[in-house]
Design a protein around this motif. Sequence first.
Motif, PDB file in Angstrom:
ATOM      1  N   ASP A  88       0.807  -1.222   0.000  1.00 47.70           N
ATOM      2  CA  ASP A  88       0.000   0.000   0.000  1.00 47.70           C
ATOM      3  C   ASP A  88       0.838   1.268   0.000  1.00 47.70           C
ATOM      4  O   ASP A  88       0.299   2.363  -0.117  1.00 47.70           O
ATOM      5  N   GLU A  89       2.170   1.127   0.157  1.00 46.44           N
ATOM      6  CA  GLU A  89       3.035   2.303   0.210  1.00 46.44           C
ATOM      7  C   GLU A  89       3.187   2.909  -1.178  1.00 46.44           C
ATOM      8  O   GLU A  89       3.550   2.219  -2.131  1.00 46.44           O
ATOM      9  N   ILE A  90       2.896   4.188  -1.307  1.00 45.66           N
ATOM     10  CA  ILE A  90       3.115   4.914  -2.555  1.00 45.66           C
ATOM     11  C   ILE A  90       3.840   6.206  -2.198  1.00 45.66           C
ATOM     12  O   ILE A  90       3.224   7.186  -1.779  1.00 45.66           O
ATOM     13  N   ASN A  91       5.155   6.195  -2.335  1.00 49.88           N
ATOM     14  CA  ASN A  91       5.976   7.329  -1.916  1.00 49.88           C
ATOM     15  C   ASN A  91       6.566   8.039  -3.136  1.00 49.88           C
ATOM     16  O   ASN A  91       7.385   7.470  -3.864  1.00 49.88           O
ATOM     17  N   PRO A  93       5.771   9.039  -6.384  1.00 46.22           N
ATOM     18  CA  PRO A  93       5.895   8.354  -7.673  1.00 46.22           C
ATOM     19  C   PRO A  93       6.500   9.265  -8.742  1.00 46.22           C
ATOM     20  O   PRO A  93       6.207  10.463  -8.792  1.00 46.22           O
ATOM     21  N   THR A  96       2.754   8.750 -13.194  1.00 48.22           N
ATOM     22  CA  THR A  96       1.394   8.297 -12.905  1.00 48.22           C
ATOM     23  C   THR A  96       0.705   7.927 -14.214  1.00 48.22           C
ATOM     24  O   THR A  96       0.715   8.708 -15.174  1.00 48.22           O
ATOM     25  N   PRO A 149       9.563   4.545  -9.225  1.00 43.42           N
ATOM     26  CA  PRO A 149       8.236   4.263  -8.663  1.00 43.42           C
ATOM     27  C   PRO A 149       7.133   4.705  -9.634  1.00 43.42           C
ATOM     28  O   PRO A 149       7.100   5.869 -10.049  1.00 43.42           O
ATOM     29  N   ARG A 151       3.024   4.909 -10.286  1.00 47.28           N
ATOM     30  CA  ARG A 151       1.676   4.821  -9.714  1.00 47.28           C
ATOM     31  C   ARG A 151       0.680   4.559 -10.834  1.00 47.28           C
ATOM     32  O   ARG A 151       0.727   5.220 -11.873  1.00 47.28           O
ATOM     33  N   GLN A 181      -5.853   2.827  -6.709  1.00 46.61           N
ATOM     34  CA  GLN A 181      -4.465   3.076  -7.081  1.00 46.61           C
ATOM     35  C   GLN A 181      -3.556   1.994  -6.522  1.00 46.61           C
ATOM     36  O   GLN A 181      -3.808   1.419  -5.468  1.00 46.61           O
ATOM     37  N   THR A 182      -2.515   1.712  -7.270  1.00 44.91           N
ATOM     38  CA  THR A 182      -1.481   0.776  -6.857  1.00 44.91           C
ATOM     39  C   THR A 182      -0.156   1.305  -7.376  1.00 44.91           C
ATOM     40  O   THR A 182      -0.121   2.279  -8.141  1.00 44.91           O
ATOM     41  N   ALA A 183       0.934   0.679  -6.980  1.00 49.05           N
ATOM     42  CA  ALA A 183       2.252   1.157  -7.389  1.00 49.05           C
ATOM     43  C   ALA A 183       3.199  -0.022  -7.528  1.00 49.05           C
ATOM     44  O   ALA A 183       3.001  -1.080  -6.930  1.00 49.05           O
TER      45      ALA A 183
END
Length: 230
Positions: A88-91, A93, A96, A149, A151, A181-183
């Motif tokens: 669940d971490e999205i730092n 990105p 997108t 990263p 997203r 959303q996912t990453a």
Amino acid sequence: MAHPTQLGFQDAASPVMEELLHFHDHALMIVFLISTLVLYIIVAMVSTKLTNKYILDSQEIEIVWTVLPAVILVLIALPSLRILYLMDEINDPHLTIKAMGHQWYWSYEYTDYEDLGFDSYMIPTQDLAAGQFRLLETDHRMVVPMESPIRVLVSAEDVLHSWAVPSLGVKMDAVPGRLNQTAFIASRPGVFYGQCSEICGANHSFMPIVVEAVPLEHFESWSSLMLEDA
């Protein structure tokens, strides 16, 4: 990607998928040890004619077989929860992409660019080039920079879909009227295949997903060409 007679998972192409593979091996080893112990006890109980009176009525053994399963469950739950939060971490990105599910194709929009988007249809079997995979190739791939990263905003226009790429450890439901959303981070260059993982109608099996991870300079060249063509 998967190959015939494959028994395990696909090779991991992202840090999260590597963690999932490690957790799978960890849980499988625990299951293997439990199964071996239970099988030994069953064989011993069936094959011996001796009876141990301390096993028939013993407070100590009841405590052991109550506490031990609880400890095993904790050993499985803690790494599972850790990976759940990591997914669940999205730092911060670097890119997108909005993926929209349709009946029966995907459309991608690179929201960091002014006018960069396209539809991605499966290539029919009769149009495949040599070396391409049936039911998995698309006319436009989702190109992303590696080691960055990414997203992905996932939604659908008509019915439920699911955007899934196993080797990247990504699976997110596409729900009409809802933006999920996912990453992921592609740790190496390559072409990674996925498919819609939610039954969405007659052609559910014919809307593949192809993610191509390339070095950053190649991605910049590709995005410039796409913007010129637009």
